[in-house]
Design a protein around this motif. Structure first.
Motif, PDB file in Angstrom:
ATOM      1  N   PHE A 124       0.843  -1.194   0.000  1.00  0.00           N
ATOM      2  CA  PHE A 124       0.000   0.000   0.000  1.00  0.00           C
ATOM      3  C   PHE A 124       0.876   1.240   0.000  1.00  0.00           C
ATOM      4  O   PHE A 124       1.795   1.359   0.818  1.00  0.00           O
ATOM      5  CB  PHE A 124      -0.910   0.024   1.233  1.00  0.00           C
ATOM      6  N   ASP A 127      -5.673   4.234  -3.839  1.00  0.00           N
ATOM      7  CA  ASP A 127      -7.050   3.752  -3.894  1.00  0.00           C
ATOM      8  C   ASP A 127      -7.239   2.694  -4.983  1.00  0.00           C
ATOM      9  O   ASP A 127      -8.354   2.443  -5.443  1.00  0.00           O
ATOM     10  CB  ASP A 127      -8.019   4.910  -4.134  1.00  0.00           C
ATOM     11  N   HIS A 131      -6.469  -0.574  -4.738  1.00  0.00           N
ATOM     12  CA  HIS A 131      -6.707  -1.939  -4.265  1.00  0.00           C
ATOM     13  C   HIS A 131      -8.150  -2.349  -4.556  1.00  0.00           C
ATOM     14  O   HIS A 131      -9.078  -1.543  -4.424  1.00  0.00           O
ATOM     15  CB  HIS A 131      -6.433  -2.020  -2.760  1.00  0.00           C
ATOM     16  N   TRP A 139     -10.758  -1.402  -2.010  1.00  0.00           N
ATOM     17  CA  TRP A 139     -10.637  -0.014  -1.559  1.00  0.00           C
ATOM     18  C   TRP A 139     -11.908   0.514  -0.894  1.00  0.00           C
ATOM     19  O   TRP A 139     -11.846   1.212   0.123  1.00  0.00           O
ATOM     20  CB  TRP A 139     -10.252   0.878  -2.729  1.00  0.00           C
ATOM     21  N   LYS A 144     -11.751   2.018   2.776  1.00  0.00           N
ATOM     22  CA  LYS A 144     -12.101   3.422   3.013  1.00  0.00           C
ATOM     23  C   LYS A 144     -13.193   3.543   4.068  1.00  0.00           C
ATOM     24  O   LYS A 144     -13.119   4.391   4.965  1.00  0.00           O
ATOM     25  CB  LYS A 144     -12.551   4.062   1.698  1.00  0.00           C
ATOM     26  N   LEU A 166      -3.779   2.232   5.717  1.00  0.00           N
ATOM     27  CA  LEU A 166      -4.423   1.407   4.701  1.00  0.00           C
ATOM     28  C   LEU A 166      -4.123  -0.072   4.940  1.00  0.00           C
ATOM     29  O   LEU A 166      -5.019  -0.927   4.854  1.00  0.00           O
ATOM     30  CB  LEU A 166      -3.936   1.814   3.310  1.00  0.00           C
TER      31      LEU A 166
END
Length: 246
Positions: free
Chosen positions: A126, A131, A133, A136, A140, A182
């Motif tokens: 990461f 963003d 992945h 995500w 998030k 993350l």
């Protein structure tokens, strides 16, 4: 050391002593010690003093030390970055731009921050603000939930860790995009409840991420180990093994 144990202090010993004094805010004493070293101090010693200048916001001394470091090792990207950080925390954005321009001229690039976590025999990487992945959306959402919980527990964002000239709300948003957060969120989503989460980061964990991870370890009741560029941080029930010293 010399009188009682017949040990001649090495550069590493001096670097540790200078680091202790610098972190404690005794910058004048640390500087005096550097001047007493019988040989030319190496970059480790001077970087320890420069880091102390950053922590305690002594811009003038920091600039002097950085100049010495650059003359000794002008290809060391970390020196430029630390000096840029000192200027950033002091809101001297013109000086920040000058240092970054100097890096570009000399062909130097700041190492991008990234964090690694292994889940199911696969390593996931990461980067800050990443963003890309596939998970995500869930990452998030979990981070947003964690943000609300840690703020309810008393957490206040330390936006001095964001070294960009943007407003406070954007700084908070950038902090929650740091790579270790993350990776931790992904670990919480993909590993069994109560299991250990282990993260590796290529750079030093910032002060705010360190604080947030302490809160998270207590809220989710998980042990979290973060191996950064300096040492291992073992977070358990809101405390870290480093006792907030790193």
């Amino acid at each position: 050391m010399e009188r009682d144990h017949n040990i001649k202090p090495s550069d590493k010993h001096y670097a540790c002593f200078v680091d202790l004094l610098s972190r404690a805010g005794c910058l004048e004493e640390a500087d005096a010690l550097v001047k007493q070293i019988p040989i030319e101090p190496n970059t480790d010693v001077l970087e320890a003093l420069l880091n102390g200048c950053r922590i305690h916001k002594n811009i003038n001394m920091g600039i002097q030390i950085a100049d010495r470091l650059i003359s000794l090792d002008y290809l060391n990207t970390g020196i430029y970055v630390m000096l840029s950080n000192i200027y950033s925390e002091a809101r001297k954005w013109e000086s920040v731009n000058y240092i970054r321009g100097l890096m570009r001229i000399r062909g130097l690039k700041k190492t991008p921050a990234f964090s690694l976590i292994e889940v199911g025999n696969q390593v996931y990487t990461f980067f800050a603000g990443d963003d890309s992945h596939p998970g995500w959306v869930d990452i998030k959402q979990l981070l947003e939930n964690l943000r609300l919980e840690v703020e309810a527990s008393g957490y206040v964002a330390n936006t001095s860790c964001v070294l960009r000239d943007v407003n406070e709300s954007m700084k908070v948003q950038l902090l929650w995009g740091h790579s270790e957060r993350l990776a931790i969120a992904f670990g919480l989503l993909t590993t069994p409840y109560g299991s250990l989460i282990q993260i590796t980061k290529n750079l030093r964990v910032c002060v705010d991420c360190h604080t947030v991870t302490k809160y998270i370890s207590k809220i989710v009741k998980r042990e979290i180990i973060v191996r950064d560029a300096n040492r291992f941080h073992h977070f358990v029930n809101g405390e870290c093994s480093c006792n907030d010293y790193w």
